[in-house]
Design a protein around this motif. Structure first.
Motif: not given
Ligand SMILES: Nc1nc2c(ncn2[C@@H]2O[C@H](COP(=O)(O)OP(=O)(O)OP(=O)(O)O)[C@@H](O)[C@H]2O)c(=O)[nH]1
Length: 205
Positions: A18, A120, A150
């Motif tokens: 996230g 999350k 979150s």
């Molecule tokens: N339920 C929930 N889902 C989340 C939250 N934060 C991110 N997500 C979901 O998790 C997935 C990945 O989120 P990103 O923010 O793209 O993750 P990242 O860490 O940047 O991933 P990379 O770019 O691969 O390093 C997405 O589908 C988001 O919608 C959260 O706080 N709660």
């Protein structure tokens, strides 16, 4: 006119925890539902911390191994680090120790401005990491601040960035910040983006 300090924040953690969503909520108040793996994105935002205006340059990094070649370079340039894991995956927490070791080695320091972020927190039913696991890690690292966030509900998002800013400001008391200059346009904007690439996986049936 008040001289604005500029601080460089680097957001690190495993893929999918996230990092981009936290950044997007902080910079633009926007929630991103879809998952698009980041290669590297840079954002700028002007914020007020305890009456002092400062410019943040935020580097949202790739969690995926194949994009981590640049890590040493941006760790060296970073002044503050958000180490993000997902409360739904224990391995994402354990991976943070290697990242911290790498930061300290590259910066040749015993400690750096840093916050542990358990993201999350809205997914309580899928929780795989108890809070006390992260608290133990925080204590082991010398009481590094720890928050559960979150990005989806925008809970504790501003708080983690503010905490990190305060740590960077304290570290900067000697006046070694990367200088002022209120360049960079408006108060929040994305300044650079390397082309995004969707990873493709081969499924063998
Ligand atoms: N339920 C929930 N889902 C989340 C939250 N934060 C991110 N997500 C979901 O998790 C997935 C990945 O989120 P990103 O923010 O793209 O993750 P990242 O860490 O940047 O991933 P990379 O770019 O691969 O390093 C997405 O589908 C988001 O919608 C959260 O706080 N709660």
């Amino acid at each position: 006119m008040q001289h604005r300090r500029e601080y460089h924040i680097v957001i690190l953690g495993a893929g999918g925890v996230g990092k981009s969503c936290l950044t997007s909520q902080f910079v633009h108040n926007e929630w991103i539902e879809y998952y698009d793996p980041t290669i590297e994105d840079v954002y700028r935002k002007v914020i007020d911390v305890d009456g002092r205006s400062c410019i943040l340059e935020i580097l949202d990094t790739a969690g995926t191994e194949q994009f981590t070649a640049m890590r040493e370079i941006y760790m060296k340039a970073g002044q503050g680090f958000l180490l993000v894991y997902s409360i739904t995956s224990l391995s994402t927490l354990t991976e943070l120790s290697d990242l911290r070791d790498q930061i300290l080695r590259i910066k040749e320091a015993d400690s750096v401005p840093l916050v542990i972020v358990g993201n999350k927190s809205d997914l309580e039913e899928d929780r795989a990491v108890r809070r006390d696991r992260a608290i133990m890690l925080s204590q082991k690292w010398g009481r590094v601040p720890f928050y559960e966030t979150s990005a989806r509900k925008r809970q504790n998002v501003d708080e983690v960035f503010l905490d990190l800013c305060r740590q960077m400001m304290r570290a900067d008391v000697g006046g070694s910040g990367s200088g002022g200059g209120a360049g960079g346009g408006g108060p929040s904007e994305k300044v650079a983006q390397t082309p995004r690439k969707k990873r493709r996986f081969c499924v063998i049936l």
